[in-house]
Design a protein around this motif. Structure first.
Motif, PDB file in Angstrom:
ATOM      1  N   LEU A  12       0.828  -1.203   0.000  1.00 33.53           N
ATOM      2  CA  LEU A  12       0.000   0.000   0.000  1.00 33.53           C
ATOM      3  C   LEU A  12       0.860   1.249   0.000  1.00 33.53           C
ATOM      4  N   ALA A  13       1.872   1.257   0.859  1.00 33.28           N
ATOM      5  CA  ALA A  13       2.722   2.442   0.983  1.00 33.28           C
ATOM      6  C   ALA A  13       3.418   2.758  -0.325  1.00 33.28           C
ATOM      7  N   LEU A  14       3.732   1.733  -1.091  1.00 28.05           N
ATOM      8  CA  LEU A  14       4.414   1.934  -2.365  1.00 28.05           C
ATOM      9  C   LEU A  14       3.440   2.168  -3.521  1.00 28.05           C
ATOM     10  N   GLY A  15       2.143   2.120  -3.201  1.00 28.23           N
ATOM     11  CA  GLY A  15       1.144   2.298  -4.262  1.00 28.23           C
ATOM     12  C   GLY A  15       1.050   1.096  -5.169  1.00 28.23           C
ATOM     13  N   LEU A  16       1.449  -0.088  -4.668  1.00 28.33           N
ATOM     14  CA  LEU A  16       1.492  -1.286  -5.495  1.00 28.33           C
ATOM     15  C   LEU A  16       0.314  -2.212  -5.259  1.00 28.33           C
ATOM     16  N   ALA A  17      -0.484  -1.913  -4.235  1.00 30.59           N
ATOM     17  CA  ALA A  17      -1.592  -2.807  -3.920  1.00 30.59           C
ATOM     18  C   ALA A  17      -2.632  -2.765  -5.029  1.00 30.59           C
ATOM     19  N   PRO A  18      -3.220  -3.933  -5.395  1.00 29.80           N
ATOM     20  CA  PRO A  18      -4.250  -3.960  -6.423  1.00 29.80           C
ATOM     21  C   PRO A  18      -5.445  -3.112  -6.014  1.00 29.80           C
ATOM     22  N   ALA A  19      -6.280  -2.752  -6.979  1.00 31.28           N
ATOM     23  CA  ALA A  19      -7.354  -1.807  -6.703  1.00 31.28           C
ATOM     24  C   ALA A  19      -8.728  -2.371  -7.005  1.00 31.28           C
ATOM     25  N   TYR A  40      -8.374   4.216  -7.921  1.00 33.89           N
ATOM     26  CA  TYR A  40      -9.302   4.641  -8.969  1.00 33.89           C
ATOM     27  C   TYR A  40      -8.589   5.478 -10.024  1.00 33.89           C
ATOM     28  N   GLU A  41      -8.961   5.276 -11.270  1.00 36.87           N
ATOM     29  CA  GLU A  41      -8.388   6.036 -12.376  1.00 36.87           C
ATOM     30  C   GLU A  41      -9.089   7.382 -12.509  1.00 36.87           C
ATOM     31  N   THR A  42      -8.319   8.391 -12.879  1.00 42.05           N
ATOM     32  CA  THR A  42      -8.865   9.734 -13.058  1.00 42.05           C
ATOM     33  C   THR A  42      -9.098  10.013 -14.543  1.00 42.05           C
ATOM     34  N   ARG A  43      -9.789  11.105 -14.807  1.00 39.33           N
ATOM     35  CA  ARG A  43     -10.091  11.458 -16.200  1.00 39.33           C
ATOM     36  C   ARG A  43      -8.865  11.931 -16.960  1.00 39.33           C
ATOM     37  N   ASP A  44      -7.807  12.311 -16.231  1.00 46.22           N
ATOM     38  CA  ASP A  44      -6.612  12.819 -16.908  1.00 46.22           C
ATOM     39  C   ASP A  44      -5.455  11.825 -16.887  1.00 46.22           C
ATOM     40  N   GLY A  45      -5.781  10.538 -16.815  1.00 51.55           N
ATOM     41  CA  GLY A  45      -4.760   9.504 -16.966  1.00 51.55           C
ATOM     42  C   GLY A  45      -3.909   9.237 -15.744  1.00 51.55           C
ATOM     43  N   ARG A  46      -4.385   9.614 -14.566  1.00 55.36           N
ATOM     44  CA  ARG A  46      -3.657   9.339 -13.342  1.00 55.36           C
ATOM     45  C   ARG A  46      -4.434   8.322 -12.510  1.00 55.36           C
ATOM     46  N   ASN A 282      -2.668  21.025  -5.719  1.00 56.13           N
ATOM     47  CA  ASN A 282      -1.767  20.483  -4.705  1.00 56.13           C
ATOM     48  C   ASN A 282      -2.286  19.155  -4.164  1.00 56.13           C
ATOM     49  N   LEU A 283      -3.607  19.063  -3.986  1.00 59.82           N
ATOM     50  CA  LEU A 283      -4.201  17.821  -3.504  1.00 59.82           C
ATOM     51  C   LEU A 283      -4.018  16.705  -4.526  1.00 59.82           C
ATOM     52  N   ARG A 284      -4.187  17.032  -5.801  1.00 68.19           N
ATOM     53  CA  ARG A 284      -3.989  16.016  -6.848  1.00 68.19           C
ATOM     54  C   ARG A 284      -2.540  15.575  -6.923  1.00 68.19           C
ATOM     55  N   ASP A 285      -1.619  16.505  -6.746  1.00 66.15           N
ATOM     56  CA  ASP A 285      -0.197  16.137  -6.743  1.00 66.15           C
ATOM     57  C   ASP A 285       0.122  15.203  -5.585  1.00 66.15           C
ATOM     58  N   LEU A 286      -0.522  15.445  -4.459  1.00 65.72           N
ATOM     59  CA  LEU A 286      -0.262  14.642  -3.262  1.00 65.72           C
ATOM     60  C   LEU A 286      -0.896  13.254  -3.337  1.00 65.72           C
ATOM     61  N   LEU A 287      -2.086  13.167  -3.915  1.00 63.45           N
ATOM     62  CA  LEU A 287      -2.885  11.952  -3.796  1.00 63.45           C
ATOM     63  C   LEU A 287      -3.046  11.151  -5.090  1.00 63.45           C
ATOM     64  N   THR A 288      -2.487  11.622  -6.196  1.00 66.93           N
ATOM     65  CA  THR A 288      -2.554  10.848  -7.431  1.00 66.93           C
ATOM     66  C   THR A 288      -1.177  10.675  -8.038  1.00 66.93           C
ATOM     67  N   VAL A 289      -1.035   9.624  -8.840  1.00 69.87           N
ATOM     68  CA  VAL A 289       0.227   9.344  -9.528  1.00 69.87           C
ATOM     69  C   VAL A 289      -0.077   8.993 -10.971  1.00 69.87           C
ATOM     70  N   PRO A 290       0.884   9.198 -11.884  1.00 71.58           N
ATOM     71  CA  PRO A 290       0.666   8.777 -13.275  1.00 71.58           C
ATOM     72  C   PRO A 290       0.485   7.277 -13.354  1.00 71.58           C
ATOM     73  N   GLN A 291      -0.367   6.843 -14.274  1.00 72.48           N
ATOM     74  CA  GLN A 291      -0.532   5.410 -14.479  1.00 72.48           C
ATOM     75  C   GLN A 291       0.676   4.856 -15.219  1.00 72.48           C
ATOM     76  N   ASN A 292       1.054   3.657 -14.866  1.00 75.12           N
ATOM     77  CA  ASN A 292       2.218   3.030 -15.527  1.00 75.12           C
ATOM     78  C   ASN A 292       1.861   2.653 -16.953  1.00 75.12           C
TER      79      ASN A 292
END
Length: 292
Positions: A12-19, A40-46, A282-292
């Motif tokens: 979870l901490a690494l953001g690797l847990a399945p969703a 969850y996936e976002t509308r802008d590909g994160r 700032n919230l999006r930067d903190l709580l979302t990451v680009p999809q691999n």
């Protein structure tokens, strides 16, 4: 078990847990509706990061095993939307030493029911839900975004903006109305599609199924011992089931209520909660990451 929990926490901490829905639910014995809102996936590909924010129902009945899971998840902060009357009736949260609890009680007149939280406490004791007809469930979601909970939700977003508060849990009694609306607002702010927001809301029907059906039967049994006509009993049973089994139009009412008062849900975030573009970015930067 401890090793498995620790491995899951690291993932979870690494953001690797399945969703998937099954893997998003943590599975506590004392609170079945405790789950990660990440993945969850976002509308802008994160994608929303996992291991940071959990939505839940109340936490007084956690087992020792549950407590170990929360320690493994590294929970630092718990935001509690319950009123003092609810806490007195349902009990205080069971939390590990060092976990910060922030009380943000949401109460007041909901759907023309004065002091609705206290009235619901009484309804749960007696099984008489006639003050809470099915329409109450859409109205409560509208009320939450049209003045009832602006202060509490604004404060929640302030807490979410501080990364030192993570991992974080927020909850109400069942993790449904107040928590469901808070989650919808947060996921929308993170650019998650509304269809996904709705699916997350309705997931509570699955996580709570094993406790909801017996609870409905229990409440109907309590109501049967009261002086009600057959028509009143039918009306009451309908109200009980409507309260405990969620429908998509309930959470849609939060969006619709904001649109009526503010013009859009985005305008509500800005004008009702004070979230300008910079705060949301700032919230999006903190709580979302680009999809691999």
């Amino acid at each position: 078990m401890r090793i498995a929990v620790a491995i899951f926490a690291i993932a979870l901490a690494l953001g690797l847990a399945p969703a998937s829905a099954d893997e998003r639910v943590i599975g506590l014995q004392g609170q079945p509706n405790f789950r990660d809102i990440g993945g969850y996936e976002t509308r802008d590909g994160r994608k929303v990061r996992t291991g940071l924010i959990y939505r839940s129902g109340e936490l007084p009945r956690l087992t020792d095993e549950d407590m170990e899971k929360l320690r493994a998840l590294g929970v630092k902060t718990v935001v509690n939307f319950l009123t003092p009357e609810e806490v007195e009736y349902r009990g205080k949260n069971r939390l590990s030493e060092g976990v910060r609890e922030i009380i943000l009680p949401i109460t007041g007149e909901i759907a023309d029911v004065p002091d609705a939280a206290a009235q619901l406490v009484e309804a749960r004791k007696t099984g008489d839900f006639r003050k809470f007809p099915p329409a109450f469930n859409t109205q409560v979601h509208k009320d939450l975004v049209t003045g009832l909970a602006d202060e509490q939700y604004s404060r929640l977003f302030e807490i979410l903006a501080d990364k030192s508060n993570y991992p974080l849990v927020y909850h109400c009694s069942h993790g449904v109305h107040r928590t469901g609306t808070a989650t919808a607002l947060l996921l929308h702010a993170l650019n998650v599609p509304w269809e996904t927001v709705r699916e997350d809301y309705l997931l509570s029907n699955e996580t709570r199924r094993a406790e909801v059906e017996p609870r409905i039967e229990q409440l109907e049994g309590l109501a049967a011992g009261r002086s009600m006509s057959d028509a009143d009993q039918r009306e009451n049973s309908e109200a009980i089931r409507a309260f405990y089994v969620l429908q998509p139009d309930y959470i849609d009412a939060s969006r619709d209520g904001a649109e009526v008062k503010y013009g859009s849900l985005d305008k509500y975030l800005e004008q009702g909660l004070g979230l300008n573009d910079l705060k949301i970015d700032n919230l999006r930067d903190l709580l979302t990451v680009p999809q691999n």
